[in-house]
Structures are given as structure tokens and as C-alpha cells.
Design a protein around this motif. Structure first.
Motif, PDB file in Angstrom:
ATOM      1  N   GLN A  96       2.119  97.543  43.986  1.00 45.59           N
ATOM      2  CA  GLN A  96       1.848  97.915  42.597  1.00 45.59           C
ATOM      3  C   GLN A  96       1.684  96.683  41.722  1.00 45.59           C
ATOM      4  OE1 GLN A  96       4.962 100.515  41.319  1.00 45.59           O
ATOM      5  NE2 GLN A  96       4.455 102.140  42.770  1.00 45.59           N
ATOM      6  N   THR A 127       6.474  98.469  45.658  1.00 51.02           N
ATOM      7  CA  THR A 127       6.634  97.693  44.426  1.00 51.02           C
ATOM      8  C   THR A 127       5.737  96.468  44.424  1.00 51.02           C
ATOM      9  OG1 THR A 127       8.933  98.417  44.269  1.00 51.02           O
ATOM     10  CG2 THR A 127       8.281  96.507  42.949  1.00 51.02           C
ATOM     11  N   ALA A 183       5.983 104.416  37.594  1.00 49.18           N
ATOM     12  CA  ALA A 183       7.028 103.399  37.620  1.00 49.18           C
ATOM     13  C   ALA A 183       7.402 102.949  36.213  1.00 49.18           C
ATOM     14  CB  ALA A 183       6.565 102.204  38.444  1.00 49.18           C
ATOM     15  N   GLU A 208       1.480 103.527  39.494  1.00 47.15           N
ATOM     16  CA  GLU A 208       1.809 102.459  38.557  1.00 47.15           C
ATOM     17  C   GLU A 208       2.456 103.006  37.284  1.00 47.15           C
ATOM     18  OE1 GLU A 208      -1.548 100.077  37.652  1.00 47.15           O
ATOM     19  OE2 GLU A 208      -2.072  99.692  39.759  1.00 47.15           O
TER      20      GLU A 208
END
Length: 390
Positions: free
Chosen positions: A188, A185, A237, A234
Motif C-alpha cells: 500500500q 502495508t 487503512a 488504501e
């Protein structure tokens, strides 16, 4: 009586008839006084009469509005005033259409169209009014473009501060808490922030140079497969309901602009997720063909009519298959321009059997196809392309 003289002698009647129309335009409803409306119409009539009485020239119609002399100032002034008042371009041209109709009807009703000079007067009047209309439209559209550029410049300028703050915060967190730097996370987040910076720069470029301003592609040695994996992570997500599947046989190494291709792939994937079937599978395929790499993004959803396929890459046209949203619909236009900047191309097919497939063809060594241009300092500037980075 000649038409120019008729307009002068019936100035008040013409203005009265035109004013009744202008007062019904929504932006002026209750916002402009009768005196202001009459002054607008009077200046237009005066400009038309002055133009009609100017020495004739065989090539006046061929001279563009921006290169004419002071005779066109009446139309330019009117266009700027109407822009400032909030009128639309359609309303502006409707005013001139109405002025034409009012003058010709009054003149015909007075019986002067039977005179030997009537045909010549009609030709001169229509040419003069067309020139004045062209001046007004040019001034109106230029003012609109200036306003648009100003807004874009303000937005881009104000975005830089929060973006730099967020990037600095992410960098500090990674330094202060090393364990966070290892999380997907956080990685990203930092990649997304890094990709946003050139987009803001593009927005500043658009504000400075217009919608067709030049941007540069700066190719470097890179692995397209690795970049695709980052972008897929990316976008996945952002669209957790979709399943993203990548197909690639080993690395695909070449010379491309990493930031631009990241933007290209991101736009294609987001487009597929937004317009494809809900919770569908989005497939990304990379393959080599001779000295080129073909990048394909496949999704299933509503079939795009064949007549609309070409218009998908226009910065202004949007097909009926596109869903309304908060964006300007420039994503596919950006994709096309990035592909062209690399010496490549993009195509699209859509049918019920195979779904919708966008295919980008890129030379493996895009940066070596020709000698890069240089700027004033002698640095390599890459290939100039027309690109909007929004």
C-alpha cells in the motif's frame, strides 16, 4: 464649471475626504503614512481627469483593460500598490466607490449640477472612473494569481524531494528485505507513493499554466475492478472506523488512465468517509451498461439539499453539507474533470431513503473514442483536460 476642472481645483478637499476613509482600512492601520495615502488618491484623481479629457470614442467601453493604452496606467499602478500593501479586492473597490461619492457630493454641493453640461460630465466621469477601476482590479487579480502560482510552484518543487526519497527508501527496503514486499502495508505504501508523483506533477502544471491549465489523460488497457480493490484497500487503512463493501461481477477491462482513475476513486471514497455518517458503510459498485462502465460510490449521512448538488463540482463553491477541513474542497471538481477527460460524466443523488450516491459513467474504451492528440515530438499526448491534481 466643468467637472474635470472642478476635480483639479478641489484636489486637496477630495483627497482629504478620501484619506479619512482609507485610513480606516485594517491593512493600512498604522502601516501607511499620510503622504503615501494622499499620493495614492492624487494619482487616481489625475488618471480620472486625464481619461475624462481624452478624445471621445464610441467603443472605448468595449475595449478590455489589458488592451487599453497608457490612460489606464493610473488604475493599474494603484491596483498593484494595493495588492503589495495586503488589501483585499473588496477594500480596493471600496476605495473607488468612496472616491466616486466624495467627488459627486462636493460637486453637487457647489451647485454645478444645474449647468447644461452637468449630465454629460456625469456620464463621462462615471465611465472614466469605471475604466480606471477595471484597470486596478485587473492588475490586482493578475498579481494575486501570480503569487498563487508562485506558492504552488514552490510547494510542488519542495514536495518532489521528500517524495522521491520516500519512494527510493521503500524500493530499497523491498529489495533488502524481500519478506516486507509481501506485506499488504508495504504494498500500500509503494502504491500510494506512486500515485502521489503525478499529483505533484499536476500541481506543477497548475503553477505553470494557471487553474485552467491543460493536463493529459493517457488511456491504457487495464482492469478497473483490480484498480478499485487497490484504492479501497488504501482508503480503508486511512478510515478504519468505516466498512468498505465492493460489488463487481468479474473484471471490467477497458482503456482508461490508471493514475487518473485511481485519483478519481480515491477522492470519491475519501469524500464519502469524511462527509458520511461516522463508522458507516461505504459501498462501491461496478457494473457494465452497453459499452460503458458505471462506477458508483454510496454512503449514508446528511442529505445534501437539491439546490447544492450542482455546486458540489465547482472548484470554488462548497455546500453547507461540506465540513470545514484543511483541504481546498477541490476533490469533486477533480473527479468531474477526470470523468470528462475520459469522455464520461458524473452525477449525484441524495435523499433520506437511499443516502448519497455519486455515479461515474465511463466509456469502456475511452482511449479509442477519438484519435489522440500528439505533441511536438510526435508522441501520443492523450486527451487534454482541465485538471487540478492537489
Amino acid at each position: 464649471m466643468r467637472l474635470a476642472e472642478f476635480i483639479e481645483k478641489n484636489h486637496g478637499r477630495i483627497v482629504d475626504a478620501w484619506q479619512q476613509f482609507a485610513e480606516r482600512l485594517p491593512p493600512f492601520d498604522g502601516q501607511a503614512s499620510t503622504t503615501e495615502l494622499r499620493e495614492h488618491a492624487g494619482r487616481m484623481l489625475d488618471a480620472v481627469v486625464d481619461d475624462m479629457r481624452a478624445p471621445p470614442s464610441t467603443d472605448r467601453m468595449a475595449v478590455p483593460p489589458e488592451r487599453r493604452d497608457a490612460r489606464g496606467s493610473g488604475g493599474s499602478e494603484h491596483g498593484l500598490q494595493r495588492h503589495a500593501a495586503g488589501l483585499s479586492l473588496i477594500a480596493l473597490t471600496s476605495e473607488f466607490r468612496t472616491l466616486r461619492a466624495v467627488v459627486l457630493r462636493l460637486w453637487a454641493g457647489a451647485g454645478f449640477v444645474r449647468s447644461p453640461e452637468a449630465f454629460d460630465d456625469l456620464v463621462v466621469f462615471n465611465e472614466s472612473l469605471d475604466r480606471i477601476t477595471g484597470d486596478a482590479v485587473l492588475a490586482f487579480t493578475q498579481a494575486t494569481e501570480r503569487d498563487r502560482a508562485l506558492v504552488m510552484g514552490i510547494v510542488a518543487h519542495d514536495l518532489r524531494g521528500p517524495l522521491q526519497t520516500a519512494s527510493m527508501a521503500a524500493h530499497i527496503l523491498a529489495h533488502r528485505y524481500p519478506q516486507l514486499g509481501e506485506e499488504d502495508t508495504t504494498a500500500q505504501l509503494r502504491r500510494s507513493l506512486a500515485r502521489m508523483a503525478p499529483m505533484v506533477d499536476d500541481l506543477m502544471g497548475v503553477a505553470a499554466f494557471g487553474l485552467r491549465g491543460s493536463m493529459n489523460v493517457r488511456p491504457v488497457g487495464m482492469d478497473l475492478t483490480a484498480l478499485a480493490a487497490e484504492i479501497v484497500s488504501e482508503v480503508a487503512a486511512e478510515f478504519p472506523a468505516h466498512r468498505f463493501v465492493s460489488e463487481s461481477r468479474g473484471p471490467h477491462v477497458g482503456h482508461w488512465d490508471r493514475a487518473r482513475l485511481g485519483q478519481l476513486l480515491s477522492n470519491l471514497l475519501r469524500n464519502a468517509a469524511a462527509h458520511g455518517e461516522p463508522q458507516g458503510v461505504i459501498r462501491i459498485v461496478l457494473r457494465e451498461a452497453d459499452d460503458r462502465v458505471v462506477l458508483s460510490v454510496h454512503n449514508r449521512g446528511p442529505v445534501i439539499p437539491e439546490a447544492e448538488l450542482e455546486g458540489l463540482f465547482s472548484p470554488t463553491a462548497r455546500g453547507s453539507a461540506a465540513k470545514a477541513g484543511p483541504h481546498l474542497g477541490l476533490g469533486l471538481f477533480i473527479v468531474r474533470e477526470i470523468a470528462r477527460g475520459h469522455g464520461g460524466s458524473i452525477g449525484v443523488t441524495s435523499d433520506a431513503e437511499r443516502g448519497t450516491v455519486f455515479s461515474v459513467v465511463l466509456p469502456i474504451d475511452a482511449g479509442l473514442q477519438e484519435t489522440p492528440a500528439t505533441n511536438g515530438a510526435g508522441d501520443k499526448a492523450g486527451h487534454a483536460i482541465r485538471l487540478i491534481g492537489i
